[in-house]
Design a protein around this motif. Structure first.
Motif, PDB file in Angstrom:
ATOM      1  N   GLN A   1      52.568 -41.611 -36.320  1.00 38.41           N
ATOM      2  CA  GLN A   1      52.977 -41.699 -37.748  1.00 38.41           C
ATOM      3  C   GLN A   1      51.930 -42.730 -38.073  1.00 38.41           C
ATOM      4  N   LYS A   2      51.854 -42.214 -39.802  1.00 37.89           N
ATOM      5  CA  LYS A   2      51.170 -43.312 -40.244  1.00 37.89           C
ATOM      6  C   LYS A   2      51.704 -43.396 -41.867  1.00 37.89           C
ATOM      7  N   LEU A   3      52.063 -44.858 -42.553  1.00 41.05           N
ATOM      8  CA  LEU A   3      52.707 -44.815 -44.083  1.00 41.05           C
ATOM      9  C   LEU A   3      51.066 -44.015 -44.065  1.00 41.05           C
ATOM     10  N   PHE A   4      51.719 -43.031 -46.020  1.00 39.08           N
ATOM     11  CA  PHE A   4      50.367 -42.192 -46.575  1.00 39.08           C
ATOM     12  C   PHE A   4      51.379 -42.110 -48.030  1.00 39.08           C
ATOM     13  N   MET A   5      50.545 -43.432 -48.765  1.00 40.26           N
ATOM     14  CA  MET A   5      50.649 -43.993 -50.365  1.00 40.26           C
ATOM     15  C   MET A   5      49.389 -44.188 -50.895  1.00 40.26           C
ATOM     16  N   ILE A   6      49.868 -44.450 -51.778  1.00 43.31           N
ATOM     17  CA  ILE A   6      48.786 -44.606 -53.447  1.00 43.31           C
ATOM     18  C   ILE A   6      48.769 -46.189 -53.865  1.00 43.31           C
ATOM     19  N   GLY A   7      48.038 -46.842 -54.345  1.00 41.27           N
ATOM     20  CA  GLY A   7      48.036 -48.684 -54.073  1.00 41.27           C
ATOM     21  C   GLY A   7      49.321 -49.079 -54.867  1.00 41.27           C
ATOM     22  N   ASN A   8      49.594 -48.429 -55.808  1.00 42.85           N
ATOM     23  CA  ASN A   8      50.810 -48.497 -57.048  1.00 42.85           C
ATOM     24  C   ASN A   8      52.023 -48.205 -55.941  1.00 42.85           C
ATOM     25  N   GLU A   9      51.819 -47.287 -55.064  1.00 38.34           N
ATOM     26  CA  GLU A   9      53.288 -48.053 -54.422  1.00 38.34           C
ATOM     27  C   GLU A   9      53.193 -49.098 -53.363  1.00 38.34           C
ATOM     28  N   ALA A  10      51.957 -49.001 -52.968  1.00 43.07           N
ATOM     29  CA  ALA A  10      51.373 -50.074 -51.669  1.00 43.07           C
ATOM     30  C   ALA A  10      52.312 -51.692 -52.903  1.00 43.07           C
ATOM     31  N   LEU A  11      51.842 -52.104 -54.220  1.00 47.22           N
ATOM     32  CA  LEU A  11      51.757 -52.583 -55.005  1.00 47.22           C
ATOM     33  C   LEU A  11      53.017 -52.917 -54.934  1.00 47.22           C
ATOM     34  N   GLY A  12      54.262 -52.638 -55.537  1.00 40.32           N
ATOM     35  CA  GLY A  12      55.599 -52.656 -55.477  1.00 40.32           C
ATOM     36  C   GLY A  12      56.381 -52.658 -54.730  1.00 40.32           C
ATOM     37  N   LEU A  13      56.222 -52.317 -53.244  1.00 50.06           N
ATOM     38  CA  LEU A  13      56.372 -52.745 -52.080  1.00 50.06           C
ATOM     39  C   LEU A  13      56.301 -54.608 -52.038  1.00 50.06           C
ATOM     40  N   GLY A  14      55.315 -54.281 -52.152  1.00 44.00           N
ATOM     41  CA  GLY A  14      54.528 -55.999 -51.399  1.00 44.00           C
ATOM     42  C   GLY A  14      55.687 -56.619 -52.554  1.00 44.00           C
ATOM     43  N   ALA A  15      55.696 -56.375 -53.897  1.00 43.84           N
ATOM     44  CA  ALA A  15      56.457 -57.051 -54.566  1.00 43.84           C
ATOM     45  C   ALA A  15      58.637 -57.317 -54.114  1.00 43.84           C
ATOM     46  N   ILE A  16      58.549 -56.050 -53.580  1.00 42.31           N
ATOM     47  CA  ILE A  16      59.532 -56.060 -53.383  1.00 42.31           C
ATOM     48  C   ILE A  16      59.923 -56.405 -52.164  1.00 42.31           C
ATOM     49  N   ALA A  17      58.727 -56.383 -51.566  1.00 43.79           N
ATOM     50  CA  ALA A  17      59.020 -57.763 -50.161  1.00 43.79           C
ATOM     51  C   ALA A  17      59.015 -59.387 -50.094  1.00 43.79           C
TER      52      ALA A  17
ATOM     53  N   THR B   1      42.423 -52.386 -50.307  1.00 40.37           N
ATOM     54  CA  THR B   1      42.719 -51.441 -49.606  1.00 40.37           C
ATOM     55  C   THR B   1      44.301 -51.015 -49.914  1.00 40.37           C
ATOM     56  N   ILE B   2      44.233 -50.261 -49.833  1.00 42.07           N
ATOM     57  CA  ILE B   2      46.320 -50.130 -49.102  1.00 42.07           C
ATOM     58  C   ILE B   2      47.428 -50.933 -48.434  1.00 42.07           C
ATOM     59  N   GLU B   3      46.369 -51.352 -47.227  1.00 43.65           N
ATOM     60  CA  GLU B   3      47.396 -52.608 -46.893  1.00 43.65           C
ATOM     61  C   GLU B   3      47.018 -53.867 -47.475  1.00 43.65           C
ATOM     62  N   GLU B   4      46.565 -54.168 -48.199  1.00 49.25           N
ATOM     63  CA  GLU B   4      45.893 -55.150 -49.105  1.00 49.25           C
ATOM     64  C   GLU B   4      46.391 -55.349 -49.612  1.00 49.25           C
ATOM     65  N   CYS B   5      46.864 -54.606 -50.480  1.00 53.37           N
ATOM     66  CA  CYS B   5      47.969 -54.380 -51.922  1.00 53.37           C
ATOM     67  C   CYS B   5      48.878 -54.788 -51.433  1.00 53.37           C
ATOM     68  N   PHE B   6      49.764 -54.933 -50.577  1.00 49.78           N
ATOM     69  CA  PHE B   6      50.502 -54.729 -50.229  1.00 49.78           C
ATOM     70  C   PHE B   6      51.137 -56.644 -49.521  1.00 49.78           C
ATOM     71  N   TYR B   7      49.995 -57.378 -48.806  1.00 48.06           N
ATOM     72  CA  TYR B   7      49.493 -58.282 -48.328  1.00 48.06           C
ATOM     73  C   TYR B   7      49.576 -59.110 -49.515  1.00 48.06           C
ATOM     74  N   ASP B   8      48.545 -58.727 -50.765  1.00 47.15           N
ATOM     75  CA  ASP B   8      48.085 -59.444 -51.837  1.00 47.15           C
ATOM     76  C   ASP B   8      49.544 -59.813 -52.885  1.00 47.15           C
ATOM     77  N   MET B   9      50.336 -58.282 -52.852  1.00 48.52           N
ATOM     78  CA  MET B   9      51.658 -58.473 -54.074  1.00 48.52           C
ATOM     79  C   MET B   9      52.289 -60.429 -53.417  1.00 48.52           C
ATOM     80  N   ILE B  10      52.270 -60.792 -52.164  1.00 52.85           N
ATOM     81  CA  ILE B  10      53.349 -61.655 -51.348  1.00 52.85           C
ATOM     82  C   ILE B  10      52.366 -62.577 -51.684  1.00 52.85           C
ATOM     83  N   GLU B  11      50.792 -62.768 -51.903  1.00 56.13           N
ATOM     84  CA  GLU B  11      50.347 -63.564 -51.867  1.00 56.13           C
ATOM     85  C   GLU B  11      50.364 -64.259 -52.966  1.00 56.13           C
ATOM     86  N   ALA B  12      50.455 -63.125 -54.174  1.00 64.66           N
ATOM     87  CA  ALA B  12      50.819 -63.840 -55.330  1.00 64.66           C
ATOM     88  C   ALA B  12      51.628 -64.450 -55.907  1.00 64.66           C
TER      89      ALA B  12
END
Length: 579
Positions: free
Chosen positions: A197-213, A337-348
């Motif tokens: 199983q893999k996550l399957f998403m657009i960058g905007n969703e990863a950014l939103g998920l990262g913001a929540i996290a 990358t999608i992964e960086e969208c997630f982690y970079d929001m936390i860093e931001a």
């Protein structure tokens, strides 16, 4: 058996192209394939040609392909516009309703399927997208029940009758094309996926998920392409965590509301694209002057003005760094990358609070809207840092004294309190002020305050501010880029290396303050540097020249027609520049 192929569906906007792609790719994701998608769509709600392309692979991929294996077409325009991508022996599955014809010189097989007629027999022409899905799926020889389950997920909320009709549409499309073709096409049989199983998403969703996290609990924003999906994602998700989304009257209100909420202690963000970013510039200056954290996402698109609102570009770099009047410290990050969208929001969010500055996360349309596979995220990496935020009651102050909210410190960062903290009262204003926040126009105070604010970012470097894949000590080329182009460069590099041209790939992920000392070694070691970007003026290349130099080494590889780079285009450009 093959390890990868590309599939595209095209038609008029509003015909169900997007939902067809979503169901088709969801089913492939369930089987464990790696996917990378690209959306070409018009800047209107209905009408105008649109197409979605999916690359399917048994190994990780981060780029669209040069060619196309299967095209599903709802109209002749889709064939005329996209047939040129078809590889020799490719396939077109088209609606028989419009008597489809292949353009002259196109070496492909055409299957005319009564897509609309089958849908109408089942009750509505709206189901023609499911007929097309079934026909395409059947040619690949994949288990039809997997596609059926994806259909059930898509339409389950509409009740069993609707689900049954759509599943039947899939089945009939599959049966018709298999009868025409004599069974699944052997040359399009994919090797089995790993089934993981893999996550399957657009960058905007990863950014939103990262913001929540990251602890974001409020988003204030105004809808704009290609940022709107962030807002739509958080509208659904934030209430589960006690948060909310406020749609403001414009981007000015969105940015100032975010500043106010951050001042009150709530991690808040906004998101927009180039035109909205322009409207936010004064507010970004307010964030810098009042030293209030602010996180903004800029999803770059074609400009200027309305420009190409649904097309790829990376032309906001100058505005991101230099757009505000006056001089303030700010941070600009660029995930690739999608992964960086997630982690970079936390860093931001962490950087915004630690340094009390505006932080802008810059993506581009392809990264924001291109749906792709993503490895599972590591939630253990999440760390929330709030910097010099003081909690609880503060020590008593001398009589007639206020809390030194803007205290002069060695690192430029002052203690911060939330409104209502006892003994924490202070003045806040957008004009120049003293340590307690009182307006002050004195020359000495101005000099001290400017130097204090600018000291903040002297040593700021995010994790992987420069991310390189550099196996060669002295490569023929160092390809330097930002944003979504990294995966495409990697594919071009394989081709270049096969022709004897050695290549290091370097992604600049912190655009401001510029990480010169991290990037320079890669420039110094390369015989030639190619800076690749989706704009017409070489903004990243100019930034490198300004901060580091190497004018004589740097070459431009620019694309500004609204479409992302293809691996073949990078290969061709680099071969020409390496001579």
């Amino acid at each position: 058996m093959i390890s990868q192929l590309s599939w595209k569906i095209g038609g008029q906007q509003g015909e169900g192209v997007e939902s067809t792609d979503r169901i088709f790719s969801t089913a492939l994701n369930r089987l464990g394939y790696y996917l990378y998608g690209y959306r070409h769509f018009s800047s209107r709600i209905k009408g105008g040609h649109t197409n979605n392309k999916i690359r399917i692979s048994t190994r990780p991929i981060r780029a669209i392909s040069d060619d196309l294996d299967i095209l599903a077409a709802f109209d002749q325009e889709s064939i005329d516009l996209n047939a040129g991508e078809l590889r020799a022996g490719g396939v077109v599955v088209a609606d028989a309703k419009f008597s489809p014809q292949l353009p002259e010189g196109v070496n492909a097989r055409l299957f005319a399927v009564p897509i609309t007629a089958i849908a109408e027999e089942l009750g509505t022409s709206l189901m023609k997208n499911m007929v097309a899905s079934g026909a395409s799926w059947a040619l690949l020889g994949l288990p039809i029940e997997v596609l059926g389950r994806a259909v059930e997920e898509e339409f389950g909320r509409k009740g069993p009758a609707i689900v049954e009709k759509n599943v039947e549409a899939v089945r009939r499309g599959a049966e018709f094309v298999l009868e025409q073709a004599g069974g699944p096409l052997e040359e399009f049989q994919l090797e089995a996926a790993d089934g993981k199983q893999k996550l399957f998403m657009i960058g905007n969703e990863a950014l939103g998920l990262g913001a929540i996290a990251a602890g974001c609990r409020l988003m204030s924003a105004y809808p704009i392409t290609p940022a709107s999906e962030i807002m739509e994602y958080l509208i659904k998700k934030l209430p589960r965590f006690g948060g909310t989304v406020v749609q403001t009257e414009d981007e000015i209100a969105a940015a100032t509301m975010a500043i106010g909420a951050n001042y009150a202690g709530v991690r808040t963000m906004t998101a927009s694209a180039g035109p909205g970013l322009s409207l936010m510039m004064e507010a970004i200056g307010l964030s810098g002057m009042t030293e209030t954290p602010l996180v903004i996402i800029d999803t770059q698109r074609g400009g200027p003005s309305t420009g190409l609102p649904t097309k790829q570009e990376q032309s906001d770099l100058n505005a991101l760094i230099y757009g505000t009047h006056g001089e303030i410290p700010k941070v600009v990050l660029a995930p690739s990358t999608i992964e960086e969208c997630f982690y970079d929001m936390i860093e931001a969010f962490n950087v915004a609070e630690i340094y009390q500055v505006p932080v802008i996360v810059a993506t581009d349309l392809q990264l924001s809207l291109g749906k792709q596979s993503c490895e599972p995220l590591d939630y253990d990496r999440i760390v929330i840092e709030r910097g010099k935020l003081l909690a609880g009651e503060l020590p008593p102050l001398e009589e007639h004294k206020l809390f030194k909210r803007y205290e002069l410190t060695d690192d430029g960062v002052s203690p911060r309190v939330l409104p209502g903290a006892k003994n924490g009262i202070h003045h806040v204003t957008g004009v120049e002020h003293d340590q307690e926040g009182r307006p002050s126009e004195g020359a000495g105070n101005r000099k001290h305050m400017m130097e204090k604010r600018l000291r903040k970012l002297e040593s700021l470097r995010i994790r992987d501010a420069v991310k390189a894949d550099a196996p060669h000590e002295t490569p023929d080329l160092a390809i330097v880029a930002m944003g979504s182009t990294g995966g495409t460069i990697d594919e071009a590099r394989v081709r270049l290396e096969a022709e004897g041209i050695t290549v290091n790939r370097v992604m600049v992920r912190q655009l401001h303050p510029f990480p010169s000392e991290l990037l320079e070694p890669y420039l110094q070691s390369a015989k030639k540097v190619v800076v690749l970007e989706n704009n017409a003026t070489g903004q990243l290349a100019n930034l490198i020249k300004q901060n580091i130099g190497y004018h004589g080494k740097i070459e431009h590889a620019l694309k500004y027609d609204g479409t992302p780079f293809l691996p073949s285009e990078i290969t061709k450009a680099c071969k020409e520049l390496s001579i």
